[in-house]
Design a protein around this motif. Structure first.
Motif, PDB file in Angstrom:
ATOM      1  N   THR A  19       6.327  19.369  -7.785  1.00  0.00           N
ATOM      2  CA  THR A  19       5.139  19.347  -8.648  1.00  0.00           C
ATOM      3  C   THR A  19       3.808  19.329  -7.909  1.00  0.00           C
ATOM      4  OG1 THR A  19       5.030  16.914  -8.708  1.00  0.00           O
ATOM      5  CG2 THR A  19       6.443  18.002 -10.343  1.00  0.00           C
ATOM      6  N   GLY A  20       3.780  18.835  -6.667  1.00  0.00           N
ATOM      7  CA  GLY A  20       2.512  18.504  -6.040  1.00  0.00           C
ATOM      8  C   GLY A  20       1.945  17.238  -6.668  1.00  0.00           C
ATOM      9  N   THR A  21       0.788  16.795  -6.203  1.00  0.00           N
ATOM     10  CA  THR A  21       0.175  15.584  -6.732  1.00  0.00           C
ATOM     11  C   THR A  21      -0.981  15.929  -7.676  1.00  0.00           C
ATOM     12  OG1 THR A  21      -1.238  15.456  -4.764  1.00  0.00           O
ATOM     13  CG2 THR A  21       0.793  14.149  -4.756  1.00  0.00           C
ATOM     14  N   GLY A  22      -1.438  14.912  -8.405  1.00  0.00           N
ATOM     15  CA  GLY A  22      -2.546  15.096  -9.329  1.00  0.00           C
ATOM     16  C   GLY A  22      -3.865  14.645  -8.734  1.00  0.00           C
ATOM     17  N   PHE A  23      -4.814  14.296  -9.600  1.00  0.00           N
ATOM     18  CA  PHE A  23      -6.179  14.050  -9.122  1.00  0.00           C
ATOM     19  C   PHE A  23      -6.351  12.740  -8.359  1.00  0.00           C
ATOM     20  CE2 PHE A  23      -6.656  12.540 -13.681  1.00  0.00           C
ATOM     21  CZ  PHE A  23      -6.915  11.206 -13.417  1.00  0.00           C
ATOM     22  N   CYS A  24      -5.396  11.813  -8.452  1.00  0.00           N
ATOM     23  CA  CYS A  24      -5.538  10.540  -7.723  1.00  0.00           C
ATOM     24  C   CYS A  24      -5.692  10.772  -6.230  1.00  0.00           C
ATOM     25  CB  CYS A  24      -4.331   9.646  -7.974  1.00  0.00           C
ATOM     26  SG  CYS A  24      -4.083   9.190  -9.699  1.00  0.00           S
ATOM     27  N   HIS A  25      -4.986  11.750  -5.699  1.00  0.00           N
ATOM     28  CA  HIS A  25      -4.992  11.962  -4.251  1.00  0.00           C
ATOM     29  C   HIS A  25      -6.317  12.508  -3.719  1.00  0.00           C
ATOM     30  CE1 HIS A  25      -0.871  10.713  -4.146  1.00  0.00           C
ATOM     31  NE2 HIS A  25      -0.830  10.918  -2.843  1.00  0.00           N
ATOM     32  N   PRO A  26      -6.829  13.620  -4.235  1.00  0.00           N
ATOM     33  CA  PRO A  26      -8.115  14.094  -3.698  1.00  0.00           C
ATOM     34  C   PRO A  26      -9.266  13.128  -3.960  1.00  0.00           C
ATOM     35  CG  PRO A  26      -7.480  15.385  -5.617  1.00  0.00           C
ATOM     36  CD  PRO A  26      -6.278  14.569  -5.230  1.00  0.00           C
ATOM     37  N   LEU A  27      -9.228  12.408  -5.082  1.00  0.00           N
ATOM     38  CA  LEU A  27     -10.292  11.443  -5.347  1.00  0.00           C
ATOM     39  C   LEU A  27     -10.221  10.260  -4.376  1.00  0.00           C
ATOM     40  CD1 LEU A  27     -10.536  11.282  -9.261  1.00  0.00           C
ATOM     41  CD2 LEU A  27     -12.084  12.406  -7.658  1.00  0.00           C
ATOM     42  N   GLY A  28      -9.018   9.944  -3.914  1.00  0.00           N
ATOM     43  CA  GLY A  28      -8.867   8.822  -3.001  1.00  0.00           C
ATOM     44  C   GLY A  28      -9.170   9.137  -1.549  1.00  0.00           C
TER      45      GLY A  28
ATOM     46  N   GLN B  64     -12.137   3.532   5.336  1.00  0.00           N
ATOM     47  CA  GLN B  64     -10.906   3.020   5.938  1.00  0.00           C
ATOM     48  C   GLN B  64     -10.019   2.264   4.943  1.00  0.00           C
ATOM     49  OE1 GLN B  64     -14.089   2.465   7.817  1.00  0.00           O
ATOM     50  NE2 GLN B  64     -13.510   4.589   8.238  1.00  0.00           N
ATOM     51  N   VAL B  65     -10.081   2.632   3.689  1.00  0.00           N
ATOM     52  CA  VAL B  65      -9.187   2.057   2.694  1.00  0.00           C
ATOM     53  C   VAL B  65      -7.799   2.669   2.904  1.00  0.00           C
ATOM     54  CG1 VAL B  65      -8.681   1.852   0.229  1.00  0.00           C
ATOM     55  CG2 VAL B  65     -11.050   1.717   1.041  1.00  0.00           C
ATOM     56  N   PRO B  66      -6.742   1.861   2.977  1.00  0.00           N
ATOM     57  CA  PRO B  66      -5.395   2.422   3.138  1.00  0.00           C
ATOM     58  C   PRO B  66      -5.100   3.468   2.065  1.00  0.00           C
ATOM     59  CG  PRO B  66      -5.340   0.044   3.431  1.00  0.00           C
ATOM     60  CD  PRO B  66      -6.730   0.386   2.949  1.00  0.00           C
ATOM     61  N   HIS B  67      -4.417   4.521   2.465  1.00  0.00           N
ATOM     62  CA  HIS B  67      -4.227   5.678   1.591  1.00  0.00           C
ATOM     63  C   HIS B  67      -3.614   5.306   0.243  1.00  0.00           C
ATOM     64  CE1 HIS B  67      -3.107   9.708   0.283  1.00  0.00           C
ATOM     65  NE2 HIS B  67      -1.852   9.312   0.194  1.00  0.00           N
ATOM     66  N   GLY B  68      -2.558   4.493   0.256  1.00  0.00           N
ATOM     67  CA  GLY B  68      -1.899   4.152  -1.002  1.00  0.00           C
ATOM     68  C   GLY B  68      -2.802   3.401  -1.948  1.00  0.00           C
ATOM     69  N   GLN B  69      -3.569   2.463  -1.410  1.00  0.00           N
ATOM     70  CA  GLN B  69      -4.516   1.720  -2.232  1.00  0.00           C
ATOM     71  C   GLN B  69      -5.611   2.653  -2.773  1.00  0.00           C
ATOM     72  OE1 GLN B  69      -4.928  -1.638  -3.026  1.00  0.00           O
ATOM     73  NE2 GLN B  69      -3.220  -2.555  -1.921  1.00  0.00           N
ATOM     74  N   ALA B  70      -6.074   3.564  -1.912  1.00  0.00           N
ATOM     75  CA  ALA B  70      -7.144   4.481  -2.313  1.00  0.00           C
ATOM     76  C   ALA B  70      -6.712   5.358  -3.479  1.00  0.00           C
ATOM     77  CB  ALA B  70      -7.565   5.339  -1.130  1.00  0.00           C
TER      78      ALA B  70
ATOM     79  N   ALA C 205      -4.208   4.658  -5.634  1.00  0.00           N
ATOM     80  CA  ALA C 205      -3.833   3.837  -6.789  1.00  0.00           C
ATOM     81  C   ALA C 205      -5.048   3.367  -7.581  1.00  0.00           C
ATOM     82  CB  ALA C 205      -3.007   2.642  -6.331  1.00  0.00           C
ATOM     83  N   ILE C 206      -6.222   3.338  -6.964  1.00  0.00           N
ATOM     84  CA  ILE C 206      -7.445   2.977  -7.683  1.00  0.00           C
ATOM     85  C   ILE C 206      -7.640   3.876  -8.907  1.00  0.00           C
ATOM     86  CG2 ILE C 206      -9.974   3.120  -7.497  1.00  0.00           C
ATOM     87  CD1 ILE C 206      -9.651   2.038  -4.627  1.00  0.00           C
ATOM     88  N   PHE C 207      -7.174   5.114  -8.826  1.00  0.00           N
ATOM     89  CA  PHE C 207      -7.389   6.082  -9.900  1.00  0.00           C
ATOM     90  C   PHE C 207      -6.149   6.284 -10.772  1.00  0.00           C
ATOM     91  CE2 PHE C 207     -10.099   7.125  -6.279  1.00  0.00           C
ATOM     92  CZ  PHE C 207     -11.345   7.015  -6.866  1.00  0.00           C
TER      93      PHE C 207
ATOM     94  N   SER D 210       0.821  -1.206   0.000  1.00  0.00           N
ATOM     95  CA  SER D 210       0.000   0.000   0.000  1.00  0.00           C
ATOM     96  C   SER D 210       0.860   1.264   0.000  1.00  0.00           C
ATOM     97  CB  SER D 210      -0.943   0.010   1.202  1.00  0.00           C
ATOM     98  OG  SER D 210      -1.750   1.178   1.189  1.00  0.00           O
ATOM     99  N   THR D 211       1.878   1.297   0.849  1.00  0.00           N
ATOM    100  CA  THR D 211       2.723   2.494   0.898  1.00  0.00           C
ATOM    101  C   THR D 211       3.539   2.647  -0.381  1.00  0.00           C
ATOM    102  OG1 THR D 211       4.387   1.242   2.162  1.00  0.00           O
ATOM    103  CG2 THR D 211       2.856   2.596   3.415  1.00  0.00           C
ATOM    104  N   ALA D 212       3.953   1.516  -0.971  1.00  0.00           N
ATOM    105  CA  ALA D 212       4.694   1.594  -2.229  1.00  0.00           C
ATOM    106  C   ALA D 212       3.811   2.101  -3.359  1.00  0.00           C
ATOM    107  CB  ALA D 212       5.276   0.228  -2.579  1.00  0.00           C
ATOM    108  N   LEU D 213       2.540   1.720  -3.356  1.00  0.00           N
ATOM    109  CA  LEU D 213       1.611   2.246  -4.363  1.00  0.00           C
ATOM    110  C   LEU D 213       1.438   3.753  -4.200  1.00  0.00           C
ATOM    111  CD1 LEU D 213      -1.145  -0.536  -4.501  1.00  0.00           C
ATOM    112  CD2 LEU D 213       0.452   0.096  -6.324  1.00  0.00           C
TER     113      LEU D 213
END
Length: 372
Positions: free
Chosen positions: A260-269, A277-283, A285-287, A189-192
């Motif tokens: 750079t900051g992050t893109g849309f994967c982060h706020p959507l997750g 309670q989905v682990p942050h990295g998995q959340a 990476a879904i996007f 999860s953290t690696a994702l």
């Protein structure tokens, strides 16, 4: 070409780096508050290494271990008060992203009359210096000024950074041995999360030639390590070489998003972590495959250049992400997905993403993911 770059943090890495390089602690003061979660800093040996060096240097310290997952603003404010009452002259944050992000906020609460969401305002140019010691391989928080905290009243995540550079650590210690006790699921999860950072940063509108170098190297290292550990259900099977690759890959990715900051994967997750309670990295990476699709459409030359440099096709990364995702998605209505898109859209992350990523595009991606 764009050569813009700024990172005022001294990184000290390698096995035994805290014991061998901790002499720098004394340059920051004679009293220290150590910020941790309940168990991980002790379990991995980082806390013991840290306190041994502080004892050797005659530096007084107190441990605040009240930082939980998705750290609350109230916990940070409480820790700031503890630091102030103790007379701490600097902070040491030990742990994954939660304690490290919390330490950045505590540095300001300790020195200023701030309460709760004041941390998101125009911060005074006054904060305690910090040492950050990472114990996971994913967030890259050690080398960025960003801090993602949870607002108590709403349960929503929100990030801050200080425009004066005071939310950067003075020193960072990165020892792969501190990640050795992590489970397989937590390691993945953290690696994702780190892979998201590197890919989101590479294709961000804010990317520079320098950030691209770090992003490309980060993607290569993280993908190599993830391919190697894939299927090792017992974390004890993961070798120290693989853990080293993941740790340094996460730092490459962290240096990338520092620019750079992050893109849309982060706020959507975020909503998956906040509400399900989905682990942050998995959340996040879904996007990520959706993010790659946007990059392929809008930044086709840069997209081709990346995979030419990596030496494999985009399908390798997309397949790997699919194999490592381990999330049971909640059943959501279109109305609920629309609400997620609305609350995620007014962020810089959308502006940083390839093309013109809008609320409507977010809604379509959410439908594709959740109604497949």
């Amino acid at each position: 070409m764009n050569f813009d770059f700024y990172l005022p943090t001294h990184v000290i890495s390698g096995t035994g780096c805290v014991r061998n390089g901790g002499a720098v602690f004394s340059s920051l003061g004679r009293k220290c508050l150590i910020v941790t979660g309940k168990n991980s800093a002790k379990a991995c040996g980082a806390l013991d290494d840290c306190t041994a060096v502080l004892d050797e240097q005659g530096i007084a310290y107190q441990v605040f271990d009240g930082i939980g997952q998705n750290p609350l603003l109230s916990s940070c404010e409480t820790a700031g008060q503890v630091a102030r009452e103790f007379g701490a002259e600097f902070l040491i944050g030990i742990g994954g992203g939660s304690p490290l992000d919390a330490t950045k906020a505590i540095a300001f609460f300790a020195c200023n009359d701030l309460h709760g969401t004041d941390i998101y305002g125009d911060l005074p140019k006054n904060a305690l210096p910090m040492v950050l010691i990472g114990t996971t391989a994913g967030t890259g928080s050690e080398v960025t000024p960003y801090s993602v905290l949870t607002i108590d009243e709403t349960g929503r995540k929100r990030s801050f950074r200080d425009k004066h550079g005071l939310s950067y650590a003075s020193y960072v210690f990165s020892d792969p041995n501190y990640t050795a006790s992590l489970s397989y699921d937590f390691t993945v999860s953290t690696a994702l999360d780190a892979l998201c950072h590197a890919i989101e940063g590479y294709f961000a509108s804010t990317a520079t030639d320098i950030s691209d170098l770090f992003a490309t190297r980060g993607i290569a290292v993280i993908v190599k390590a993830l391919e190697s550990i894939k299927g090792k259900a017992d974390g004890a099977e993961i070798t120290m070489r693989e853990r080293e690759l993941l740790l340094y890959g996460s730092l490459y990715a962290g240096v990338t998003i520092n620019t750079t900051g992050t893109g849309f994967c982060h706020p959507l997750g975020y909503f998956l972590t906040e509400e399900y309670q989905v682990p942050h990295g998995q959340a996040c990476a879904i996007f990520l495959r959706g993010y790659l699709d946007e990059a392929k459409e809008h930044l086709c030359e840069k997209y081709a250049a990346l995979f030419s440099t990596l030496g494999y096709g985009d399908s390798t990364v997309s397949t790997l992400i699919g194999e490592l995702l381990n999330v049971k998605l909640p059943s959501l209505t279109e109305e609920q997905l629309r609400e997620v898109a609305q609350r995620s859209a007014p962020t810089a992350n959308f502006l940083h993403s390839p093309g013109v990523f809008t609320e409507e595009k977010a809604f379509e991606l959410l439908k594709k993911v959740f109604q497949a």
